[in-house]
Design an enzyme around this catalytic site. Sequence first.
Site, PDB file in Angstrom:
ATOM      1  N   ARG A 179       0.760  -1.169   0.057  1.00  0.00           N
ATOM      2  CA  ARG A 179       0.003   0.093  -0.032  1.00  0.00           C
ATOM      3  C   ARG A 179       0.827   1.216  -0.086  1.00  0.00           C
ATOM      4  O   ARG A 179       0.652   2.119  -1.001  1.00  0.00           O
ATOM      5  CB  ARG A 179      -0.649  -0.049   1.417  1.00  0.00           C
ATOM      6  N   THR A 180       1.806   1.306   0.922  1.00  0.00           N
ATOM      7  CA  THR A 180       2.527   2.574   1.077  1.00  0.00           C
ATOM      8  C   THR A 180       3.291   2.622  -0.172  1.00  0.00           C
ATOM      9  O   THR A 180       3.618   3.890  -0.656  1.00  0.00           O
ATOM     10  CB  THR A 180       3.111   2.834   2.499  1.00  0.00           C
ATOM     11  N   LYS A 195      23.254  -8.985   1.319  1.00  0.00           N
ATOM     12  CA  LYS A 195      24.923  -9.193   1.252  1.00  0.00           C
ATOM     13  C   LYS A 195      25.581  -8.712   2.374  1.00  0.00           C
ATOM     14  O   LYS A 195      26.826  -8.828   2.189  1.00  0.00           O
ATOM     15  CB  LYS A 195      25.236  -8.683  -0.107  1.00  0.00           C
ATOM     16  N   ARG A 226      11.294   3.070   3.981  1.00  0.00           N
ATOM     17  CA  ARG A 226      10.455   2.210   5.051  1.00  0.00           C
ATOM     18  C   ARG A 226      11.622   1.368   5.861  1.00  0.00           C
ATOM     19  O   ARG A 226      12.335   0.636   4.951  1.00  0.00           O
ATOM     20  CB  ARG A 226       9.516   1.344   4.255  1.00  0.00           C
ATOM     21  N   HIS A 261       5.211   7.108  11.276  1.00  0.00           N
ATOM     22  CA  HIS A 261       4.746   6.811   9.740  1.00  0.00           C
ATOM     23  C   HIS A 261       3.928   8.184   9.384  1.00  0.00           C
ATOM     24  O   HIS A 261       2.593   8.378   9.495  1.00  0.00           O
ATOM     25  CB  HIS A 261       3.819   5.646   9.864  1.00  0.00           C
TER      26      HIS A 261
END
Lengths: 180, 310, 424
Positions: free
Chosen positions: B58-59, B86, B108, B136
């Site tokens: 969604r975001t 890695k 995020r 957020h």
Amino acid sequence: MGKSETTILDTSGVNRALTRISHEILERNRGTQDLVLVGIRSGGDHLADELCRRIAEIEGEAPLVGAVDITLYRDDLGSRGSLPMGKTQIPFDVDDKRIVLVDDVLYTGRTIRAAMDALIDLGRPRSIQLAVLVDRGHRELPIRPDYIGRNVPTSREEEISVVFDDAMLPIEVRLVKAAT
Amino acid sequence: MSFQHKHILGTEQLSREDIELILDTAESFKDINTREIKKVPTLRGKTIINLFFEASTRTRTSFEIAGKRLSADTINISASSSSVVKGETLEDTARNIEAMHPDIIVMRHGASGAPHYLAERIDCSVVNAGDGAHEHPSQALLDLLTIRQHKTTLEGLTVAIVGDITHSRVARSNLYAMRTLGMNVRLVGPGTMVPKGIEKLGCEVYTDLNEALEGVDVVMMLRIQLERQGKTLLPSLREYASLYGLNPSNLKLAKEDAIVMHPGPMNRGVEISSYVADGPQNVILEQVENGVAIRMALLYLVAGGSEGEV
Amino acid sequence: MKIVIKNGRLIDPAQGVDATLDLMIENGKVAAIAENLETTGAEVIDASGKLVTPGLIDMHVHLRDPGYEYKEDIASGTQSAVAGGFTSVACMPNTSPVNDNKAVTLYIRSKATETAVANVFPIGSITKGLKGDSLAELGELQQAGCVAVSDDGRPVVSGELMRRALEYTRPLGLPVISHAEELSLVGDGVMNDGFVATELGLKGIPWVAEDAAVARDVMLAEFTGGALHVAHVSTKGAVEIVRAAKARGVAVTCEATPHHFTLTDEAVRGYNTNAKMNPPLRSEEDVAAIRAGLADGTIDVIATDHAPHHLDEKNVEFNIAMNGIVGLETAIPLTLALVDQGIFDLNAAIATLTAAPAQILKLDRGSLVEGAAADVTIIDPQLEWCVEAAKLNSKSKNTPFDGVTMKGAAICTIVGGKIAYKKK
């Protein structure tokens, strides 16, 4: 350092110019059929409202009127910083309309370029014309007005200021020089 | 007034004027999202990298659409395909990305504070798309835009935020922004899900949902994720649903014109019953719609900010 | 080689001495303490206005050698020690390999003989490999030179094993140092459980995780009669538990670190990884309790828990950063600050850094009695200086005090009669 101001158009001069432009618009477009006036925020939108009123007086029928905010179409974001945005209000279909863009002062032409891009993103007008109260020269783009209140040769250091009254009616145009 | 923030790390740093400017700007962008040509040239030539270290549909999609509608080049990098696996450090990842000269990194990350870490080390703007259990901001702002559209003024409204407050970045960002705007916030959850000292941030804490819903203007339900939040916090989802789930009968305790919100994705039948989720008071899809406008506003305002500003 | 330190304020809590006296060192030993000592043929150090104390002892240091020499080694760690006024350090066994057998102990001692500029006293592990499964060879560790045993960095999870460790070491007179943490309550916490953690969205470590573990170990000490030393107490509750146990006559001692009596969890704001340690920085109330514990003697020792980490281990997201900070070079000013604030007097302060750790670890150090090894620290209590992380003697620069101006510093550190450090 001070500023000196010269009046270029007084109230009656502004009146005569707007009346003349109204007649020219009607003549060229043969009435108000499919005619749309779109003012460029901020300044042009008030002029568009006033032209609309005068055209309605002459013709007995008012054209559609809208306003466009060009902030999102500017080419100088970043150098100017993010500007607060006005709202584009064109609550009708622009397809096949004869649009007259209205602005108070025509200068480099960049604002008009942005306004045309904004209009074209909304649809496909039959034509776009340009009405300005003052053309001060110094064009940077190939743009030419169709209706002009007054041509005023200026230097880049000068400013043109359009004075509105409390009802947002244009009453005066001044040339502002920065005195050295 | 103009926007003075180079980064959007959280709502904690935003003033009332900042928030109002963001909401007003988003309002102007809403029109673009409904017209035929859903694109303006504003951020033409700008590069936005969506750097997602946590799964998010969604975001990420919302930020991607927002960037594209502003004509920015938008590139998505997700943790699974990135070099994180890695063993590269976050600083090295960031520097490598920065060497490609993006204008904005939307990040995020599962670690609280990761965007702050990034912002201190690179030159481009950082927009926090969710960091751990911290903030957020774009979610809170889209929530506020949605509330404002229904309630006209925000000041003085009472909001109940229900769920796992401890682990919720949505709750924190909303709390900061709502307090800044003079709204009353009630936080509701079982004893295991309300963090220490949160009342010091200027909210009321409830453990009884019915008491908390009494007379509120807005009910905001949070997603319960048992698998992520640990099995020790709750006896069962069944019990949670019966004690903290929003349903048509307890919703009646809120004001008649109360709206129901959820940041998604919803667990139907757990924190929210389908009757409510699909009912007349729900504004959940409006939140999603407003999300694009809010993110366009954030990208626009951040991209326009000149250098040297914070 | 003969040194006479003249006109200093000589403080030796073990002998109850606090007076302006001269100190003569000859052949590595304390030769005399008296007024107006003859200086013929001696190197003279004028200590007017300075403090002359027994060489400081830090009983809780991570020298990282063997195994993590990129963080610190015995040479750099002891250079950091003498720069901070410490003449002796006891080093924790969480090296690689773990100091859980005499081969590692002997390695540490021999490397110390070759490279150290301070005395190094190894601490062995309680359990093999710090794994908490079975006892390490505690008797041999002691014979090889370990002065205590500890699984520092991890608690001994099994109560039974901790009981056996205390029972086994009691007749040996070998102290057991407890790193007290109830791991199931720590969970994946990364800072103190409290308002700051709530605001920052970081997982908290509650005080009860420490209190519960301290309580268990104190009770086990009471039950077994073993000698327990509680490392780095950081909570109000832990101080109270130790205070109550001492009142009952339990053989328990404890230490506190300068950072736990100086900083609170507010230092974590901004996700500062140099404020990340275990136990975590606690609340204002806990800091006050630690200070009260130092004031009334509940807390016997100030130890730094010097925990060097490489920049790469700190320059990361907060939740994956390593725990701990370097402490050897900032301990004196942070301790003297407590004296300035009236928490305790100078003699008590010096005792926590000299006589007290020497007594717990049974070291023949920590006093300037005639004939003792000439470990001496000369402190300028008025010297103001600014901590510059980059200039620390430790290989690692992980300090939360970078850029902080402090008052008080060692200006000369003498180990075994030789000047090991002199401030420029």
